[in-house]
Design a protein around this motif. Structure first.
Motif, short mmCIF file in Angstrom:
data_model
loop_
_atom_site.label_atom_id
_atom_site.label_comp_id
_atom_site.label_asym_id
_atom_site.label_seq_id
_atom_site.Cartn_x
_atom_site.Cartn_y
_atom_site.Cartn_z
N UNK A 125 11.17 -0.08 -14.44
CA UNK A 125 12.61 -0.15 -14.27
C UNK A 125 13.10 -0.78 -12.99
N UNK A 126 12.25 -0.96 -11.98
CA UNK A 126 12.68 -1.63 -10.75
C UNK A 126 13.02 -3.08 -11.07
N UNK A 127 13.94 -3.65 -10.29
CA UNK A 127 14.39 -5.02 -10.52
C UNK A 127 13.82 -6.00 -9.50
N UNK A 128 13.64 -5.52 -8.28
CA UNK A 128 13.12 -6.35 -7.19
C UNK A 128 12.03 -5.55 -6.48
N UNK A 129 10.87 -6.14 -6.34
CA UNK A 129 9.75 -5.49 -5.67
C UNK A 129 9.51 -6.15 -4.32
N UNK A 130 9.34 -5.32 -3.29
CA UNK A 130 8.98 -5.80 -1.97
C UNK A 130 7.56 -5.34 -1.66
N UNK A 131 6.75 -6.23 -1.13
CA UNK A 131 5.44 -5.85 -0.59
C UNK A 131 5.31 -6.39 0.82
N UNK A 132 5.02 -5.51 1.76
CA UNK A 132 4.59 -6.00 3.08
C UNK A 132 3.12 -6.36 2.90
N UNK A 133 2.88 -7.62 2.60
CA UNK A 133 1.52 -8.06 2.26
C UNK A 133 0.59 -8.10 3.47
N UNK A 134 1.13 -7.78 4.65
CA UNK A 134 0.30 -7.59 5.84
C UNK A 134 -0.65 -6.41 5.66
N UNK A 135 -0.32 -5.53 4.71
CA UNK A 135 -1.03 -4.25 4.57
C UNK A 135 -2.17 -4.38 3.57
N UNK A 136 -2.08 -3.68 2.45
CA UNK A 136 -3.20 -3.60 1.51
C UNK A 136 -3.54 -4.93 0.86
N UNK A 137 -2.55 -5.75 0.59
CA UNK A 137 -2.83 -7.04 -0.05
C UNK A 137 -3.74 -7.88 0.83
N UNK A 138 -3.39 -7.98 2.10
CA UNK A 138 -4.24 -8.72 3.04
C UNK A 138 -5.54 -7.97 3.31
N UNK A 139 -5.42 -6.71 3.71
CA UNK A 139 -6.57 -5.83 3.80
C UNK A 139 -7.39 -5.90 5.07
N UNK A 140 -7.10 -6.86 5.96
CA UNK A 140 -7.94 -7.02 7.15
C UNK A 140 -7.14 -7.13 8.45
N UNK A 141 -5.86 -6.82 8.40
CA UNK A 141 -5.00 -6.86 9.60
C UNK A 141 -5.05 -8.20 10.32
N UNK A 142 -5.10 -9.31 9.56
CA UNK A 142 -5.17 -10.62 10.21
C UNK A 142 -3.96 -11.51 9.93
N UNK A 143 -2.96 -11.00 9.19
CA UNK A 143 -1.81 -11.84 8.86
C UNK A 143 -0.57 -10.98 8.65
N UNK A 144 0.53 -11.39 9.27
CA UNK A 144 1.82 -10.75 9.02
C UNK A 144 2.50 -11.52 7.89
N UNK A 145 3.02 -10.78 6.90
CA UNK A 145 3.65 -11.44 5.76
C UNK A 145 4.34 -10.41 4.87
N UNK A 146 5.25 -10.89 4.05
CA UNK A 146 5.92 -10.05 3.06
C UNK A 146 6.28 -10.90 1.86
N UNK A 147 6.53 -10.24 0.73
CA UNK A 147 6.85 -11.02 -0.47
C UNK A 147 7.83 -10.26 -1.36
N UNK A 148 8.79 -11.00 -1.89
CA UNK A 148 9.81 -10.49 -2.81
C UNK A 148 9.45 -10.96 -4.22
#
Length: 408
Positions: free
Chosen positions: A192-215
């Motif tokens: 039911x959510x319409x817009x998802x935010x991920x701070x991809x700096x976290x689990x998606x990246x997984x190695x603390x080597x990049x700051x990023x986010x995605x809508x």
């Protein structure tokens, strides 16, 4: 495909030269064959790239993979998780309008919502899953509902389907920060959510080597263009109006673009997200259970524990685990600091989702600028320690936590 196969193959466009991974297009700008072609790209009448602030092939590859995994229509990758939240909000909320948000948010998001007050955008914070209070917060100026799937660091679990039902009854979209759960545990758009935010700096990246986010946008919410006046000039794009506005205004003009190198590193991390997340969930559950059983003077908070206030909601929503974060209350700030300083394996870092275990004292760091009332609503107390559990052998973590508790 199942999730671990999707993480490797979904949304991937095979390189024409046979490379198995999209290369890094480390370009600030892209040449065209003619002035006419560049004009068409600027006018959105032709496909192509002109300037990395607007778009880049490596970044597009990352966006396409996340879109496919989330089950959305389109994604926009940003320079940080905070940039993603800011763009997601400003794409639909204007001065004089309002947001309803869960009070149990990451401190940085609370700070951002307070900053937006200077531009005439007011946020009403309400207790998560308090349906009566949420209903009462709506008025004719409400333009969005915001929540975290798993609160950071409160670890409360949002009943996403119920919250989406209420938001949609009032004809406003639900924006869900899914950073702590990730698509591996929960596909918010399907609930039911319409817009998802991920701070991809976290689990998606997984190695603390990049700051990023995605809508990521579902494409399913039908905006009333009279109500959302800022989108009215993009209504010719239909279900893509929201993304089209961001691409052609706030995202482009605020310079919130993701660097190609970081997009590349995120895709490397993305492919092992499932393996890492499962291990982190298993480790977090075992560590939390062990601490609860052996240290009655410490309050352990983890959604996977039967005594958690949010355990039943978590069981309903999550099938693969309960997340990789737990919190401990040790009785005093002094003891919390002694415990943190005595640990040998974890890093003392203001991040989550790394392969390595990370610890922090939220009250003196990520919630430092929050008021006392805001801290309590977000589950932040002076004696609280947040633990982002990594993929180490859990017996080693137990041994380390045992000696640290003994020294505290």
């Amino acid at each position: 495909m199942n999730i671990n196969t999707e993480l490797l193959h979904a949304g991937v466009v095979r390189d024409a030269n046979g490379a198995t991974f999209t290369p890094i297009y480390q370009n600030s700008a892209f040449a065209q064959d003619s002035a006419e072609q560049l004009e068409k790209i600027f006018e959105n009448k032709a496909m192509g790239y002109c300037y990395t602030r607007v778009g880049n092939p490596t970044v597009t590859s990352f966006e396409n993979r996340i879109t496919k995994l989330e089950g959305g229509m389109a994604s926009i990758a940003c320079s940080s998780g905070m940039a993603a939240i800011m763009n997601a909000i400003l794409g639909i909320v204007r001065s004089g309008e309002e947001i309803i948000s869960s009070a149990s948010l990451y401190g940085g998001t609370i700070d951002l919502f307070r900053d937006l007050e200077e531009f005439g955008i007011v946020t009403h914070f309400v207790k998560n899953n308090d349906w009566e209070a949420i209903e009462a917060a709506f008025n004719e100026r409400t333009r969005a509902v915001f929540a975290e799937t798993i609160g950071n660091p409160c670890l409360d679990v949002t009943d996403v389907e119920k919250l989406a039902e209420i938001a949609h009854a009032h004809h406003v979209p639900l924006i869900l920060d899914n950073t702590t759960a990730t698509v591996y545990l929960f596909q918010g758009l399907k609930h039911g959510a319409d817009i998802i935010i991920n701070s991809s700096s976290k689990y998606i990246n997984g190695n603390s080597n990049s700051i990023s986010g995605i809508i990521t946008y579902s494409g399913k919410f039908r905006f009333d263009f009279d109500k959302y006046e800022g989108l009215s000039s993009y209504k010719q794009y239909g279900s893509m109006a929201y993304i089209a506005k961001l691409r052609n205004s706030f995202f482009r003009d605020t310079g919130a673009c993701l660097a190609p190198m970081n997009a590349y590193l995120n895709q490397l991390g993305l492919e092992t997200l499932g393996l890492r997340m499962q291990r982190q969930c298993d480790n977090a559950y075992e560590l939390a259970s062990w601490l609860e059983q052996n240290y009655p003077d410490i309050t352990v908070n983890y959604p996977g524990l039967a005594g958690s206030l949010w355990h039943e909601i978590a069981k309903k929503q999550f099938s693969k685990g309960f997340g990789g974060i737990l919190t401990l209350r040790l009785g005093s700030k002094e003891r919390a600091f002694r415990f943190i300083n005595a640990l040998q394996i974890p890093y003392i870092i203001s991040n989550i989702g790394d392969t390595k275990t990370l610890v922090i004292h939220p009250g003196s760091t990520i919630a430092l600028h929050s008021t006392q009332k805001e801290r309590e609503a977000a589950g932040v107390y002076e004696d609280l320690v947040r633990v982002s559990v990594g993929i180490e052998d859990v017996e080693d973590l137990k041994d380390d936590f045992a000696q640290a508790i003994a020294q505290s």
